[in-house]
Design a protein around this motif. Sequence first.
Motif, short mmCIF file in Angstrom:
data_model
loop_
_atom_site.label_atom_id
_atom_site.label_comp_id
_atom_site.label_asym_id
_atom_site.label_seq_id
_atom_site.Cartn_x
_atom_site.Cartn_y
_atom_site.Cartn_z
N ASP A 59 -0.47 -27.11 84.86
CA ASP A 59 -0.54 -26.25 83.68
C ASP A 59 -0.34 -24.79 84.07
N ASP A 61 -3.70 -19.34 82.21
CA ASP A 61 -4.50 -20.49 82.66
C ASP A 61 -5.63 -20.08 83.62
N HIS A 82 -6.85 -21.35 77.82
CA HIS A 82 -7.52 -22.33 76.94
C HIS A 82 -8.91 -22.71 77.45
N ASP A 119 -2.51 -31.48 82.27
CA ASP A 119 -3.85 -31.11 81.78
C ASP A 119 -4.45 -32.15 80.83
MN LIG Z 1 -5.00 -25.50 82.04
#
Ligand SMILES: [Mn+2]
Length: 333
Positions: A35, A92, A117, A167
């Motif tokens: 990710d 990230d 996130h 992810d």
């Molecule tokens: Mn991630």
Amino acid sequence: MGISMQAAGPALQGLVQGLQGRKTAILGHMRPDGDCIGSQVALCRMLLAAGIDAICVNRDRIPPNMVAYAQGVTFLTGDQYVPDGRVAVAVDCADASRIGPDLLDKFGGKLWGNVDHHASNPGYAEHNIVVKTAAATCHVLAYGALRHGLACDAATAKALHLGIVTDTGRFSYASATAEVFALAAELIERGANPAETNFLVFEHESRGKLELTKRFLNTIQFHADGKICSGELTQADYAATGTTKEDKEGLVEFPRSVEGVEIAVLMEEGRDGVRGSLRGRDPRLRLDLLAGKLNGGGHVLAAGFNMLGCTLAKDRTRILGIVADHYREHAAR
Ligand SMILES: [Mn+2]
């Protein structure tokens, strides 16, 4: 802090507009995963398409099985990057320290943007786009691309797909919602290739990794009536198999996946002490608090620790005793 996915679309458009005329470096976290690499590459390509001078920089190198995704963008390690007046956008990274102190110093400790996130993200940049309900940072960026018109060519679609695949545990976690599948379908229409990603990322393990896995599995032990399962790695294991710390990725999943196991422990003896990974499935067991008792920290279901000055021979029993005591205390609640 944090915003909805709906709000992230216009916010990403604003981010791209705000970066017009600014040389930009997109930073990821130490020991980057799919990710991280996917969102760095995708955002970099979106900025390049908007005429912005953008590069990617990470403290550590790109994992070899993900190098193909970075074709067409400049990707430097922290050592290679010479400060040249760029503003930094982190992707990230749950907090700024995940970038690595030496690399962060090259930007005067300042971050212009933060796209992420992670639930614990405190909003450490000037412009924060944190969607805590998103499955991946690439999920946020895919939403911006596919629903709000950010640039998304085939290479960008491949990078976004990479981050979502990794992810979500290959679309197997609770985060793999119908909305995530719908965006993934559109990414495939734009050029992402699931079979290619599976082959590149998951079917390129080295022989050394398999040998390391054999050694790890041979150390597996059960404790506390099978509720705790531990395994170990040493410097000698890496040396004998020609592998590095990168290759331990995923090994803790073996003890974690066993029926009845509530806490999986991977202990790794290094030159300066014993590091560990803790994984669980029941949030009540609070592995973040357990890690705190072992000089570490992390999330409720996934945490890590670092016991400086310890060795497995001398401290294994004590460490596992702390894990077992914590389990009994929290399981009884
Ligand atoms: Mn991630």
